[in-house]
Design an enzyme around this catalytic site. Structure first.
Site, PDB file in Angstrom:
ATOM      1  N   ASP A 182      -7.141  -2.069   3.821  1.00  0.00           N
ATOM      2  CA  ASP A 182      -6.143  -3.088   3.485  1.00  0.00           C
ATOM      3  C   ASP A 182      -6.463  -4.449   4.101  1.00  0.00           C
ATOM      4  O   ASP A 182      -5.849  -5.447   3.734  1.00  0.00           O
ATOM      5  CB  ASP A 182      -4.746  -2.650   3.965  1.00  0.00           C
ATOM      6  CG  ASP A 182      -4.214  -1.468   3.185  1.00  0.00           C
ATOM      7  OD1 ASP A 182      -4.407  -1.457   1.956  1.00  0.00           O
ATOM      8  OD2 ASP A 182      -3.629  -0.560   3.793  1.00  0.00           O
TER       9      ASP A 182
ATOM     10  N   ASP B   5       0.873  -1.170   0.000  1.00  0.00           N
ATOM     11  CA  ASP B   5       0.000   0.000   0.000  1.00  0.00           C
ATOM     12  C   ASP B   5       0.916   1.228   0.000  1.00  0.00           C
ATOM     13  O   ASP B   5       2.102   1.114   0.320  1.00  0.00           O
ATOM     14  CB  ASP B   5      -0.877  -0.041   1.258  1.00  0.00           C
ATOM     15  CG  ASP B   5      -1.656   1.247   1.456  1.00  0.00           C
ATOM     16  OD1 ASP B   5      -2.304   1.695   0.499  1.00  0.00           O
ATOM     17  OD2 ASP B   5      -1.591   1.802   2.561  1.00  0.00           O
TER      18      ASP B   5
ATOM     19  N   ASP C 189      -1.624  -0.816   5.995  1.00  0.00           N
ATOM     20  CA  ASP C 189      -1.875  -0.285   7.334  1.00  0.00           C
ATOM     21  C   ASP C 189      -3.308   0.161   7.580  1.00  0.00           C
ATOM     22  O   ASP C 189      -3.706   0.385   8.719  1.00  0.00           O
ATOM     23  CB  ASP C 189      -0.963   0.924   7.588  1.00  0.00           C
ATOM     24  CG  ASP C 189      -1.424   2.152   6.817  1.00  0.00           C
ATOM     25  OD1 ASP C 189      -1.617   3.207   7.437  1.00  0.00           O
ATOM     26  OD2 ASP C 189      -1.617   2.041   5.592  1.00  0.00           O
TER      27      ASP C 189
END
Length: 656
Positions: free
Chosen positions: A550, A333, A546
């Site tokens: 996600d 990410d 995080d």
């Protein structure tokens, strides 16, 4: 530990006395047995008791049963005609077995210590403000939104936000970071840390059950429930292997004498040959004990998890060690993972045609390596954004920290919807906003070739330049990606919901192989599904994230890695590995720890099986001795346990 050391020491002394008596006095075999039974029962009573308990429960085929039957057989073999006594050997087998148990206990204790140091972060008391007084209560009794007081030297009992005071925070138990962190008003504070200096007041944002310290302890307590493939194989192997060994030993003791008695192979009666083959069968039993495998392999993984936790990496089970060691694709990410997730000033570009408005303005600005014109630009823009709560305004004020204290006069502040802010700063009309604002006042603006949010500034109707606002990279992001590639990771990919040009710019600067931008959470799952289908055979895919969005991808990946410091609860729950300090550099360290742990486990398996097979062959053909059997069992176990302890290393250099 101390009691076992005492038993071992006492047994050695009694064994020396027994050997002395045997040499100095001519005693009958049964009398010698009584002499040797004293040290034998002293050191072996626990093993004999556990073997009997296993038989009573129907679970007789274990290492205790093997040790018991082998040593009892060695005590009895001297009573057969023409056979030598093996009383010392019987005591030695049991003695060295207990020495092996001692080493195992020590190694397991070291492994548990490396994990259980996290248990010491559990706070016992919280000082909460109620009705104008500070009360000491259990952390479980503090509600969300209450204010707690944390004094120097105290553990932080609950997660929250600092509302008053400043201090330094010891986070080593959570993150492995030795350098204290500065703590100021408005900062987030995690439970489990230690307040080092000033008194701080904290407004709690989570209950004790949901706080960082509780989640960490829960993760640690459940870490050994998920067994690796290697551990699961060893467990199944021992259950099948042990009964096969027992029946093979019986066959070795009975079949050759029977064949000799019938004249098929060899010569002599059954009774004449039985002691010889019984001795070989007993050696076979001792050698065959799978202690080295059953003990050392799980201990290796347990030590690896402990070594990782000491580095601020929580691995939720040894099965994830297997997945980490085989990582071939790593998907990231962007926001909060590779970048800080906060706006910051990336560049200041003053227009060359803009005159210096005042040397006084430039003299008052002590920031960065900017030119005088750039200092003025940032100075005035930060003042114009003085009253706004927008993240861009916060970024400008952070870049110019003197904004609140330099005494400049700010008046006539006006926010223009969809354009920006206009204000009078020290008598100058300052317009800060987008290109629409510049066009509305007739300022001749120009674009910027840098990627980010462009904030244009005009002073008294003349274009003065622009400021680039962007999310900043974490210091260790580029290093992490470079290290992963050196470890043999074949593909690094970034998935982000941010604009394409922003994502591609970050990917290029950090050295990522691919970037896919403007994605919804469902899009991320779809892309990970595609990458899973195309990953190399025998390799795994890791996803690092995080945020709440996600969580589905972390679950879908072969191994999910969450940022634990600032990451969302959903991401931490969904992940298999948690990095407690949000440092991307810990990703490559986690892979190194996993690979080293797997390597040590394989070393132990190959070494243990190799030595045992060699001694088993020697025992079967009559060249093996009980001393060889002792080494092949207990000696190999001790060496394997000592080797397993290598997985406990903490220093990053240890894993290179």
């Amino acid at each position: 530990m101390k009691s076992k050391l005492f038993l071992i020491g006492a047994t050695i002394i009694l064994l020396i006395i027994a050997v002395f008596i045997e040499k100095e006095y001519s005693l009958a075999t049964w009398q010698l047995l009584l002499v040797y039974l004293i040290p034998y029962l002293l050191i072996g009573h626990e093993t004999l008791g556990e073997a009997a308990e296993g038989i009573a429960k129907g679970d007789m085929f274990n290492e205790n049963f093997l040790m018991a039957i082998a040593t009892i057989g060695a005590l009895c073999i001297g009573f057969f005609p023409g056979s030598d006594t093996e009383f010392p050997e019987a005591v030695f087998v049991m003695l060295f077995y207990q020495v092996g148990e001692l080493f195992e206990g020590y190694a397991e204790g070291k492994s548990r210590d490396s994990i259980s140091h996290l248990m010491n972060i559990r706070p016992d008391v919280a000082n909460v403000e109620r009705n104008g007084k500070v009360e000491s209560v259990s952390p479980e009794d503090v509600k969300i939104g209450e204010t707690i007081v944390i004094r120097p030297g105290e553990k932080v009992p609950l997660d929250g936000i600092v509302v008053e005071g400043s201090s330094a925070l010891n986070t080593v138990a959570l993150t492995g970071e030795s350098m204290p962190r500065d703590l100021n008003e408005g900062d987030t504070i995690m439970s489990g840390c230690i307040n080092l200096s000033g008194v701080v007041r904290v407004r709690t944002t989570k209950s004790f059950g949901e706080s960082t310290v509780s989640k960490i302890i829960s993760l640690v307590e459940s870490a050994d429930k998920n067994k690796s493939k290697s551990e699961a194989f060893i467990t199944r192997f021992a259950r099948v292997y042990t009964p096969i060994v027992v029946f093979a030993a019986i066959a070795l003791a009975v079949i050759p004498p029977f064949l000799a008695a019938t004249g098929i192979v060899g010569e002599g009666t059954f009774g004449e040959n039985f002691p010889l083959w019984l001795n070989r069968a007993l050696i076979f039993l001792v050698v065959s004990c799978p202690c080295a495998l059953v003990i050392s392999v799980p201990l290796t993984f347990f030590g690896g998890i402990g070594g990782a936790s000491r580095n601020g990496i929580l691995i939720k089970g040894s099965n994830y060690m297997d997945a980490l060691a085989k990582v071939g694709t790593v998907v990231f990410d962007k926001t909060g993972t590779l970048t800080h997730g906060e706006f910051a000033v990336a560049a200041v570009h003053a227009d060359t045609s803009c005159p210096d408005h005042s040397s006084h303005d430039a003299d008052n600005v002590h920031i960065g390596e900017y030119s005088d014109k750039e200092k003025i630009l940032l100075h005035l823009a930060a003042h114009a954004e003085h009253f706004t709560t927008h993240p861009i305004g916060a970024a400008l004020r952070t870049a110019f920290p003197q904004e609140a204290t330099d005494g400049c006069e700010v008046t006539n502040v006006e926010e223009i919807a969809g354009q920006g802010i206009r204000a009078k700063v020290n008598g100058k009309v300052v317009c800060v906003g987008n290109k629409k604002m510049m066009e509305s006042i007739g300022a001749q603006w120009h674009d910027c070739n840098q990627v980010g949010t462009i904030i244009h500034v005009a002073i008294d109707g003349k274009y003065a330049g622009h400021i680039v606002i962007n999310d900043t990279h974490k210091g260790g992001s580029a290093h992490a990606i470079r290290e992963l590639k050196e470890l043999g990771v074949e593909k690094t990919v970034m998935l982000t919901g941010d604009r394409r040009e922003v994502g591609e710019d970050v990917a290029h600067k950090l050295g990522l192989d691919e970037c896919r931008a403007e994605l919804l959470p469902t899009d991320k799952v779809s892309h990970v599904e595609q990458l899973l289908k195309t990953k190399p055979a025998g390799k795994t895919l890791a996803y690092v994230g995080d945020g709440i969005n996600d969580a589905p991808v972390l679950k879908r990946a072969d191994v999910g890695i969450a940022m634990g410091g600032l990451g969302s609860d959903a991401a931490i729950e969904a992940a298999d590995v948690v990095l407690m300090d949000d440092d991307p550099r810990k990703i490559d360290l986690a892979v190194k720890i996993a690979r080293r742990t797997i390597h040590i486990a394989h070393e132990n398996v190959i070494f243990a099986i190799g030595v045992k097979v060699a001694v088993l062959i020697l025992a079967t053909i009559g060249l093996g001795t009980m001393w060889m059997a002792v080494f092949a069992d207990v000696g190999v176990t001790v060496l394997a346990v000592l080797n397993a302890m290598r997985s406990l290393g903490k220093n990053r250099l240890f894993y290179r």
